[in-house]
Design a protein around this motif. Structure first.
Motif, PDB file in Angstrom:
ATOM      1  N   GLN A 358       0.825  -1.220   0.000  1.00  0.00           N
ATOM      2  CA  GLN A 358       0.000   0.000   0.000  1.00  0.00           C
ATOM      3  C   GLN A 358       0.858   1.269   0.000  1.00  0.00           C
ATOM      4  OE1 GLN A 358      -3.253  -0.065  -0.373  1.00  0.00           O
ATOM      5  NE2 GLN A 358      -3.201  -2.309  -0.328  1.00  0.00           N
ATOM      6  N   GLY A 359       2.175   1.096   0.012  1.00  0.00           N
ATOM      7  CA  GLY A 359       3.058   2.264  -0.015  1.00  0.00           C
ATOM      8  C   GLY A 359       3.199   2.954   1.336  1.00  0.00           C
ATOM      9  N   GLU A 360       2.789   2.278   2.410  1.00  0.00           N
ATOM     10  CA  GLU A 360       2.819   2.913   3.737  1.00  0.00           C
ATOM     11  C   GLU A 360       4.170   2.789   4.433  1.00  0.00           C
ATOM     12  OE1 GLU A 360      -0.403   1.401   6.130  1.00  0.00           O
ATOM     13  OE2 GLU A 360      -1.803   1.639   4.454  1.00  0.00           O
ATOM     14  N   ILE A 361       4.950   1.766   4.089  1.00  0.00           N
ATOM     15  CA  ILE A 361       6.251   1.581   4.741  1.00  0.00           C
ATOM     16  C   ILE A 361       7.323   1.270   3.699  1.00  0.00           C
ATOM     17  CG2 ILE A 361       5.321   0.752   6.963  1.00  0.00           C
ATOM     18  CD1 ILE A 361       6.112  -2.127   6.002  1.00  0.00           C
ATOM     19  N   ALA A 362       8.580   1.465   4.106  1.00  0.00           N
ATOM     20  CA  ALA A 362       9.704   1.155   3.221  1.00  0.00           C
ATOM     21  C   ALA A 362       9.983  -0.353   3.256  1.00  0.00           C
ATOM     22  CB  ALA A 362      10.943   1.922   3.680  1.00  0.00           C
ATOM     23  N   PHE A 363      10.666  -0.831   2.230  1.00  0.00           N
ATOM     24  CA  PHE A 363      10.954  -2.261   2.076  1.00  0.00           C
ATOM     25  C   PHE A 363      11.647  -2.838   3.305  1.00  0.00           C
ATOM     26  CE2 PHE A 363      13.706  -5.723   0.491  1.00  0.00           C
ATOM     27  CZ  PHE A 363      12.734  -6.549  -0.049  1.00  0.00           C
ATOM     28  N   LEU A 364      12.672  -2.133   3.803  1.00  0.00           N
ATOM     29  CA  LEU A 364      13.448  -2.680   4.930  1.00  0.00           C
ATOM     30  C   LEU A 364      12.668  -2.697   6.242  1.00  0.00           C
ATOM     31  CD1 LEU A 364      16.995  -1.187   4.201  1.00  0.00           C
ATOM     32  CD2 LEU A 364      16.259  -3.574   3.924  1.00  0.00           C
ATOM     33  N   ARG A 365      11.567  -1.939   6.320  1.00  0.00           N
ATOM     34  CA  ARG A 365      10.730  -1.945   7.535  1.00  0.00           C
ATOM     35  C   ARG A 365      10.047  -3.305   7.722  1.00  0.00           C
ATOM     36  NH1 ARG A 365      10.222  -0.450  12.150  1.00  0.00           N
ATOM     37  NH2 ARG A 365       7.969  -0.287  12.252  1.00  0.00           N
ATOM     38  N   ILE A 366       9.860  -4.044   6.645  1.00  0.00           N
ATOM     39  CA  ILE A 366       9.127  -5.322   6.752  1.00  0.00           C
ATOM     40  C   ILE A 366       9.801  -6.206   7.809  1.00  0.00           C
ATOM     41  CG2 ILE A 366       8.399  -7.440   5.549  1.00  0.00           C
ATOM     42  CD1 ILE A 366       8.206  -5.762   2.955  1.00  0.00           C
ATOM     43  N   ALA A 367      11.104  -6.392   7.689  1.00  0.00           N
ATOM     44  CA  ALA A 367      11.819  -7.256   8.646  1.00  0.00           C
ATOM     45  C   ALA A 367      11.787  -6.658  10.058  1.00  0.00           C
ATOM     46  CB  ALA A 367      13.263  -7.468   8.189  1.00  0.00           C
ATOM     47  N   ASP A 368      11.914  -5.306  10.150  1.00  0.00           N
ATOM     48  CA  ASP A 368      11.871  -4.657  11.480  1.00  0.00           C
ATOM     49  C   ASP A 368      10.550  -4.959  12.164  1.00  0.00           C
ATOM     50  OD1 ASP A 368      14.276  -3.527  10.809  1.00  0.00           O
ATOM     51  OD2 ASP A 368      13.451  -1.555  10.321  1.00  0.00           O
ATOM     52  N   ILE A 369       9.466  -4.784  11.431  1.00  0.00           N
ATOM     53  CA  ILE A 369       8.124  -4.987  12.005  1.00  0.00           C
ATOM     54  C   ILE A 369       7.982  -6.432  12.487  1.00  0.00           C
ATOM     55  CG2 ILE A 369       5.665  -5.185  11.394  1.00  0.00           C
ATOM     56  CD1 ILE A 369       6.008  -2.670   9.689  1.00  0.00           C
ATOM     57  N   ILE A 370       8.465  -7.368  11.685  1.00  0.00           N
ATOM     58  CA  ILE A 370       8.341  -8.784  12.073  1.00  0.00           C
ATOM     59  C   ILE A 370       9.148  -9.041  13.347  1.00  0.00           C
ATOM     60  CG2 ILE A 370       8.844 -11.164  11.371  1.00  0.00           C
ATOM     61  CD1 ILE A 370       8.466 -10.094   8.424  1.00  0.00           C
ATOM     62  N   GLU A 371      10.366  -8.496  13.385  1.00  0.00           N
ATOM     63  CA  GLU A 371      11.209  -8.714  14.562  1.00  0.00           C
ATOM     64  C   GLU A 371      10.592  -8.092  15.817  1.00  0.00           C
ATOM     65  OE1 GLU A 371      15.247  -7.302  14.237  1.00  0.00           O
ATOM     66  OE2 GLU A 371      15.900  -8.880  15.624  1.00  0.00           O
ATOM     67  N   GLU A 372      10.127  -6.855  15.686  1.00  0.00           N
ATOM     68  CA  GLU A 372       9.502  -6.177  16.837  1.00  0.00           C
ATOM     69  C   GLU A 372       8.301  -6.991  17.336  1.00  0.00           C
ATOM     70  OE1 GLU A 372      10.703  -1.963  14.795  1.00  0.00           O
ATOM     71  OE2 GLU A 372       8.565  -2.324  15.122  1.00  0.00           O
ATOM     72  N   THR A 373       7.501  -7.466  16.419  1.00  0.00           N
ATOM     73  CA  THR A 373       6.296  -8.211  16.813  1.00  0.00           C
ATOM     74  C   THR A 373       6.671  -9.544  17.460  1.00  0.00           C
ATOM     75  OG1 THR A 373       5.253  -7.215  14.880  1.00  0.00           O
ATOM     76  CG2 THR A 373       4.023  -8.957  15.994  1.00  0.00           C
ATOM     77  N   MET A 374       7.683 -10.205  16.913  1.00  0.00           N
ATOM     78  CA  MET A 374       8.129 -11.471  17.519  1.00  0.00           C
ATOM     79  C   MET A 374       8.631 -11.239  18.943  1.00  0.00           C
ATOM     80  SD  MET A 374       9.960 -13.355  14.243  1.00  0.00           S
ATOM     81  CE  MET A 374      10.882 -14.575  15.143  1.00  0.00           C
ATOM     82  N   ASN A 375       9.353 -10.119  19.149  1.00  0.00           N
ATOM     83  CA  ASN A 375       9.838  -9.814  20.506  1.00  0.00           C
ATOM     84  C   ASN A 375       8.676  -9.561  21.457  1.00  0.00           C
ATOM     85  OD1 ASN A 375      12.491 -10.109  19.800  1.00  0.00           O
ATOM     86  ND2 ASN A 375      12.783  -7.932  19.318  1.00  0.00           N
ATOM     87  N   LYS A 376       7.690  -8.820  20.945  1.00  0.00           N
ATOM     88  CA  LYS A 376       6.536  -8.466  21.776  1.00  0.00           C
ATOM     89  C   LYS A 376       5.762  -9.715  22.216  1.00  0.00           C
ATOM     90  CE  LYS A 376       2.792  -5.843  20.321  1.00  0.00           C
ATOM     91  NZ  LYS A 376       2.448  -4.737  19.435  1.00  0.00           N
ATOM     92  N   TYR A 377       5.689 -10.694  21.351  1.00  0.00           N
ATOM     93  CA  TYR A 377       4.875 -11.886  21.640  1.00  0.00           C
ATOM     94  C   TYR A 377       5.734 -13.111  21.977  1.00  0.00           C
ATOM     95  CZ  TYR A 377       0.625  -9.570  20.008  1.00  0.00           C
ATOM     96  OH  TYR A 377      -0.449  -8.727  19.863  1.00  0.00           O
ATOM     97  N   SER A 378       6.956 -12.859  22.451  1.00  0.00           N
ATOM     98  CA  SER A 378       7.856 -14.013  22.614  1.00  0.00           C
ATOM     99  C   SER A 378       7.392 -15.002  23.680  1.00  0.00           C
ATOM    100  CB  SER A 378       9.275 -13.523  22.929  1.00  0.00           C
ATOM    101  OG  SER A 378       9.251 -12.786  24.122  1.00  0.00           O
ATOM    102  N   ASN A 379       6.510 -14.545  24.577  1.00  0.00           N
ATOM    103  CA  ASN A 379       6.101 -15.463  25.660  1.00  0.00           C
ATOM    104  C   ASN A 379       4.722 -16.084  25.489  1.00  0.00           C
ATOM    105  OD1 ASN A 379       8.471 -15.239  27.169  1.00  0.00           O
ATOM    106  ND2 ASN A 379       7.805 -13.230  27.914  1.00  0.00           N
ATOM    107  N   VAL A 380       4.083 -15.848  24.356  1.00  0.00           N
ATOM    108  CA  VAL A 380       2.723 -16.405  24.214  1.00  0.00           C
ATOM    109  C   VAL A 380       2.781 -17.886  23.869  1.00  0.00           C
ATOM    110  CG1 VAL A 380       1.553 -14.272  23.541  1.00  0.00           C
ATOM    111  CG2 VAL A 380       2.571 -15.757  21.790  1.00  0.00           C
ATOM    112  N   SER A 381       1.695 -18.571  24.200  1.00  0.00           N
ATOM    113  CA  SER A 381       1.615 -19.969  23.766  1.00  0.00           C
ATOM    114  C   SER A 381       0.231 -20.209  23.163  1.00  0.00           C
ATOM    115  CB  SER A 381       1.857 -20.908  24.942  1.00  0.00           C
ATOM    116  OG  SER A 381       0.894 -20.654  25.931  1.00  0.00           O
ATOM    117  N   CYS A 382       0.122 -21.275  22.419  1.00  0.00           N
ATOM    118  CA  CYS A 382      -1.127 -21.591  21.727  1.00  0.00           C
ATOM    119  C   CYS A 382      -1.478 -23.032  22.003  1.00  0.00           C
ATOM    120  CB  CYS A 382      -0.933 -21.486  20.220  1.00  0.00           C
ATOM    121  SG  CYS A 382      -1.299 -19.896  19.560  1.00  0.00           S
ATOM    122  N   ASN A 383      -2.743 -23.258  22.265  1.00  0.00           N
ATOM    123  CA  ASN A 383      -3.168 -24.633  22.476  1.00  0.00           C
ATOM    124  C   ASN A 383      -4.363 -24.925  21.573  1.00  0.00           C
ATOM    125  OD1 ASN A 383      -3.299 -27.125  23.498  1.00  0.00           O
ATOM    126  ND2 ASN A 383      -3.966 -26.557  25.561  1.00  0.00           N
ATOM    127  N   GLY A 384      -4.093 -25.472  20.425  1.00  0.00           N
ATOM    128  CA  GLY A 384      -5.179 -25.830  19.514  1.00  0.00           C
ATOM    129  C   GLY A 384      -5.498 -24.751  18.493  1.00  0.00           C
TER     130      GLY A 384
END
Ligand code: NAD
Ligand code: MG
Length: 400
Positions: A358-384
């Protein structure tokens, strides 16, 4: 004759799946299709392939479609319920799962529960819910035949190895060795997963700072949907495929080596304990793996162009640059940690890719966003499955 339902019939894989059926000389019948809001294309598909059921993305499109094909006997359905109907229709033996993204998970699970074999293009399904999907497949005694070209290649490289693996119980028909290669093919040492490298192979981070959507969408060897094309540019596609291969073939993430191979002729390789390597090759066309999934375990004639080694001359190989293309490293990490992290990683990627498109972020931001989100949710668990669906939704809402 094989009877196929196609989820995502208006997409890149879906339309090629329909072409494979058309070229099969009547061996493959399309009994149900589900597409997007492109009523004109869905109408053409209904008139050409005569499916019993066709699903449009929403009620409004379904209404227009029903009017357009009122002279045919096709039943028109819509939305999520419609997708499930297409995935579970009683006449079908195999479902081509070719919706893009996490949206493909629920209809694929519904198809497995209904006892349908799956020709699987939608890799996000295995990334987000690999164990659940594979266990369900074993329980329902159905085959998941990969359509992703690399995984189809590995699947083909492992063909025949089953018979020489000493621990194989040949009378055991309730499980597919293909879905747990390490158990069934004890001679497999590692998987060599090839990657085209995408449009930005060889570029530095500095050179990637200002790349445009248009440049990222210009893939050197494959013509595909927008999301997977961006995933190929970031190497996230290869990351998703590493997890997909680990799940499908029951191997560790560390036993999968990514090899950049620009020509996309070798679609992947299996390396065995004696040092032998088997590679699968063809011209790069998704119709090869789609047809193989449809006709498996048989091979049928295909009119597709052959590899000509006289003109090809060289095949090249290089290691991936995981420092520039961090998405590959992030996905491997998510795959190694397992649990809920691949769900988080996949959802964050889908949001980030959409923002980039959509042109809202730069190409290199994609990896940053994924990393930030993974850090934020590093302690969650899923059951089913329910938990996974909830988590996916939550991550989407909170990924900025
Ligand atoms: P595409 O964007 O061309 O098509 C996607 C299809 O999914 C469309 O028909 C669209 O209508 C449908 N769809 C999207 N969101 C939906 C939703 N929420 N509900 C219902 N339908 C929805 O994508 P594609 O390139 O064909 O890729 C499809 C899948 O196959 C992806 O998971 C991709 O990673 C995988 N795959 C594609 C290729 C390829 O060459 N295109 C190769 C390997 C794997
Ligand atoms: Mg692939």
């Amino acid at each position: 004759m094989k009877k196929i339902s196609i989820l995502g019939s208006t997409g890149s894989i879906g339309t090629q799946g329909l072409e494979v059926a058309a070229e099969s000389g009547g061996a493959i019948e399309v009994v149900a299709i589900a597409g997007n809001r492109n009523v004109e294309l869905l109408e053409q598909q209904i008139r050409k392939y005569r499916p019993k059921i066709a699903c449009a993305a929403d009620e409004e499109a379904a209404k227009r479609l029903a009017t357009a094909v009122a002279d045919t006997s096709a039943k028109i359905v819509a939305g999520k319920d419609g997708l499930i109907e297409v995935a579970t229709v009683s006449e079908c033996d195999m479902v081509l799962s070719a919706i893009v993204g996490f949206a493909g998970l629920e209809p694929t699970v519904a198809a497995i529960r209904a006892g349908k074999n799956i020709a699987l293009a939608n890799k996000e399904t295995l990334v987000a819910a690999g164990d659940i999907v594979m266990n369900l497949a074993r329980e329902r005694k159905i085959d998941i035949i990969p359509v992703d070209s690399e995984h189809s290649a590995i699947f083909q490289c492992l063909n025949g190895e089953k018979s020489i693996a000493p621990q194989v119980d040949h009378n055991k028909t309730d499980d597919s060795y293909v879905n747990n290669a390490k158990n069934y093919v004890n001679s497999l040492e590692k998987i060599l997963l090839t990657a085209s490298g995408g449009p930005f192979f060889g570029k530095t981070r500095g050179e990637l700072e200002n790349v445009t959507v248009e440049q990222a969408l210009r893939h050197p060897s494959w013509s595909m949907g927008a999301k997977i094309t961006i995933d190929s540019a970031t190497l996230m596609n290869k990351g998703l495929e590493v997890i997909e291969a680990a799940v499908l073939f029951g191997v560790d993430i560390d036993d999968i080596e990514v090899v950049v191979h620009r020509e996309s002729i070798i679609h992947s390789m299996a390396q065995f304990v004696d040092g032998s390597i088997i590679a699968q090759m063809s011209r790069p066309s998704m119709k090869h793996p789609i047809q193989y999934a449809f006709t498996y375990p048989r091979r049928e004639f295909s009119p597709m162009e052959r590899v000509d080694f006289k003109t090809l001359k060289t095949l090249t190989f290089a290691p991936p640059d995981e420092e520039t293309f961090r998405c590959l490293a992030l996905a491997k990490e998510a795959g190694k940690v397992g649990g809920a992290l691949p769900v988080v990683m996949n959802a964050a990627n889908e949001v980030a890719v959409e923002k980039f498109l959509q042109g809202e972020i730069a190409f290199l931001r994609i990896a940053d966003i994924i990393e930030e989100t993974m850090n934020k949710y590093s302690n969650v668990s899923c059951n089913g499955l329910e938990d996974i669906i909830k988590l996916d939704m939550e991550v989407r809402k909170t990924t900025l």
